[in-house]
Design an enzyme around this catalytic site. Structure first.
Site, PDB file in Angstrom:
ATOM      1  N   MET A  30       0.843  -1.141   0.003  1.00  0.00           N
ATOM      2  CA  MET A  30      -0.013  -0.108  -0.035  1.00  0.00           C
ATOM      3  C   MET A  30       0.862   1.361  -0.081  1.00  0.00           C
ATOM      4  O   MET A  30       0.125   2.402   0.180  1.00  0.00           O
ATOM      5  CB  MET A  30      -0.935  -0.082   1.242  1.00  0.00           C
ATOM      6  CG  MET A  30      -1.896  -1.293   1.072  1.00  0.00           C
ATOM      7  SD  MET A  30      -3.423  -1.107   1.932  1.00  0.00           S
ATOM      8  CE  MET A  30      -2.847  -0.619   3.868  1.00  0.00           C
ATOM      9  N   HIS A  37       9.169  -3.234   3.771  1.00  0.00           N
ATOM     10  CA  HIS A  37       8.960  -3.497   2.354  1.00  0.00           C
ATOM     11  C   HIS A  37      10.079  -3.971   1.496  1.00  0.00           C
ATOM     12  O   HIS A  37       9.979  -4.708   0.486  1.00  0.00           O
ATOM     13  CB  HIS A  37       8.141  -2.320   1.693  1.00  0.00           C
ATOM     14  CG  HIS A  37       6.939  -2.047   2.350  1.00  0.00           C
ATOM     15  ND1 HIS A  37       6.759  -0.952   3.021  1.00  0.00           N
ATOM     16  CD2 HIS A  37       5.524  -2.582   2.437  1.00  0.00           C
ATOM     17  CE1 HIS A  37       5.603  -0.799   3.677  1.00  0.00           C
ATOM     18  NE2 HIS A  37       4.877  -1.612   3.142  1.00  0.00           N
ATOM     19  N   LYS A 151       4.740  -9.481   9.585  1.00  0.00           N
ATOM     20  CA  LYS A 151       4.223  -8.851  10.613  1.00  0.00           C
ATOM     21  C   LYS A 151       2.588  -8.915  10.570  1.00  0.00           C
ATOM     22  O   LYS A 151       2.065  -9.074  11.656  1.00  0.00           O
ATOM     23  CB  LYS A 151       4.520  -7.299  10.351  1.00  0.00           C
ATOM     24  CG  LYS A 151       3.884  -6.589  11.591  1.00  0.00           C
ATOM     25  CD  LYS A 151       4.474  -5.142  11.554  1.00  0.00           C
ATOM     26  CE  LYS A 151       3.465  -4.438  10.559  1.00  0.00           C
ATOM     27  NZ  LYS A 151       2.192  -4.171  11.080  1.00  0.00           N
ATOM     28  N   ARG A 189       2.391   2.496   9.634  1.00  0.00           N
ATOM     29  CA  ARG A 189       1.433   3.320  10.763  1.00  0.00           C
ATOM     30  C   ARG A 189       2.263   3.845  11.742  1.00  0.00           C
ATOM     31  O   ARG A 189       1.876   4.775  12.692  1.00  0.00           O
ATOM     32  CB  ARG A 189       0.370   2.344  11.357  1.00  0.00           C
ATOM     33  CG  ARG A 189      -0.621   2.308  10.261  1.00  0.00           C
ATOM     34  CD  ARG A 189      -2.001   1.577  10.686  1.00  0.00           C
ATOM     35  NE  ARG A 189      -2.965   1.556   9.844  1.00  0.00           N
ATOM     36  CZ  ARG A 189      -3.389   0.515   9.067  1.00  0.00           C
ATOM     37  NH1 ARG A 189      -2.561  -0.612   9.026  1.00  0.00           N
ATOM     38  NH2 ARG A 189      -4.403   0.721   8.228  1.00  0.00           N
TER      39      ARG A 189
HETATM   40  O1  PAF Z   1       0.007  -5.902   3.792  1.00  0.00           O
HETATM   41  C1  PAF Z   1      -0.535  -4.850   3.063  1.00  0.00           C
HETATM   42  O2  PAF Z   1       0.113  -4.013   2.855  1.00  0.00           O
HETATM   43  C2  PAF Z   1      -1.953  -4.747   2.248  1.00  0.00           C
HETATM   44  O3  PAF Z   1      -2.791  -5.555   3.192  1.00  0.00           O
HETATM   45  C3  PAF Z   1      -1.889  -5.719   1.043  1.00  0.00           C
HETATM   46  C4  PAF Z   1      -1.509  -7.121   1.040  1.00  0.00           C
HETATM   47  C5  PAF Z   1      -0.984  -4.947  -0.023  1.00  0.00           C
HETATM   48  C6  PAF Z   1      -3.255  -5.698   0.338  1.00  0.00           C
HETATM   49  O4  PAF Z   1      -3.844  -4.390   0.093  1.00  0.00           O
END
Ligand code: PAF
Length: 286
Positions: A30, A37, A151, A189
């Site tokens: 997201m 990430h 996580k 967050r």
């Molecule tokens: O973990 C996330 O960032 C979201 O839940 C995902 C898997 C991209 C789905 O919107």
């Protein structure tokens, strides 16, 4: 690095790769990318010849009282980070592309059982939103493998279940939690925390560690959960849950079932001010 907003552009590029015998790894996100990430992207690069990252803040997984509007959107920074990592393609669809009929009129995916417990009890509709968007993204990208962070452990299991139930030819890989120096699990967050809350937030991972130590030293599951809950509450957290579960089914475990080497997972969600934090810790009973 290619950047596609449209699914036909994405398919043209990915089909070309596939015809040349390349393998495709997919990392759905997201956005507001942090080192957690990027560790998923690194793993994806090790496991396939091409890597696709999607950036889409999915409205279906937010309830009306959650932070969809304020969720950090940092597309330019994200693209820069992915460019530096030499990612092959970034897919940045918009709502009209993902939910052409509107989100409330879209066909959805519901993974029963796992979606209704723990996190699902506190966030009804969350896993439906996640499973639906991930399924749609899988159909658009058609990857060989997809990489998710541990996580969001329950999310990972929901996706594995969906892939198994729907016979999707996609290998799902989980990557262990990336933590700040003080133990706080990395999350977009965490940006919501003020300085005092950020300082205090390390208590969440410390309490899970203490909980696992307590179990290893013979404390009962109920007592360990309850002590962890009390510690968090005494340090200003509003606790949604602290629970010890079996790692694959997320079923409750009784003290009688514990034998040497039983692997368990402790999962917790708690709010600090306006920020809801989740964390988990796998551990084995000695
Ligand atoms: O973990 C996330 O960032 C979201 O839940 C995902 C898997 C991209 C789905 O919107």
């Amino acid at each position: 690095m290619d950047i596609c907003r449209q699914v036909d552009q994405l398919r043209t590029i990915v089909d070309g790769w596939r015809m040349s015998g390349e393998t495709i790894a997919f990392v759905p996100t997201m956005g507001n990318l942090h080192s957690g990430h990027l560790s998923l992207v690194e793993l994806a690069q090790q496991r396939a010849s091409r890597v696709v990252v999607s950036i889409y803040v999915n409205p279906m997984q937010f309830s009306p009282d959650e932070d969809f509007d304020s969720y950090p959107r940092t597309l330019d920074d994200d693209l820069e980070k992915l460019r530096t990592m030499d990612v092959d393609l970034v897919f940045t669809p918009d709502d009209a592309m993902i939910y052409p009929q509107g989100e409330s009129r879209s066909t959805f995916i519901e993974v029963p059982g796992l979606s209704d417990i723990i996190e699902g009890e506190f966030r009804p509709g969350f896993f439906r939103g996640v499973a639906t968007v991930v399924m749609k993204l899988f159909n658009m990208v058609q990857p060989d493998i997809a990489v998710f962070g541990e996580k969001d452990y329950q999310q990972l299991l929901v996706i594995r279940q969906m892939v198994a139930d729907l016979n999707l030819p996609i290998e799902i890989i989980g990557v262990e939690i990336k933590r700040e120096a003080d133990g706080l699990a990395m999350s977009s967050r965490n940006n919501y925390l003020d300085a005092a809350e950020r300082e205090n937030s390390r208590v969440l991972s410390e309490s899970l560690q203490q909980l696992s130590d307590n179990i290893e030293q013979g404390m009962s599951i109920e007592q360990a959960e309850s002590e962890c809950h009390s510690t968090l509450a005494s340090r200003g957290f509003i606790v949604d849950y602290v629970t010890i579960r079996e790692t694959e089914s997320l079923k409750k475990v009784s003290n009688e079932q514990l034998t040497a080497n039983t692997v368990l997972i402790a999962l917790a969600a708690a709010r600090l001010g306006k920020t809801r934090l989740i964390d988990n810790l796998k551990f084995s009973v000695r």
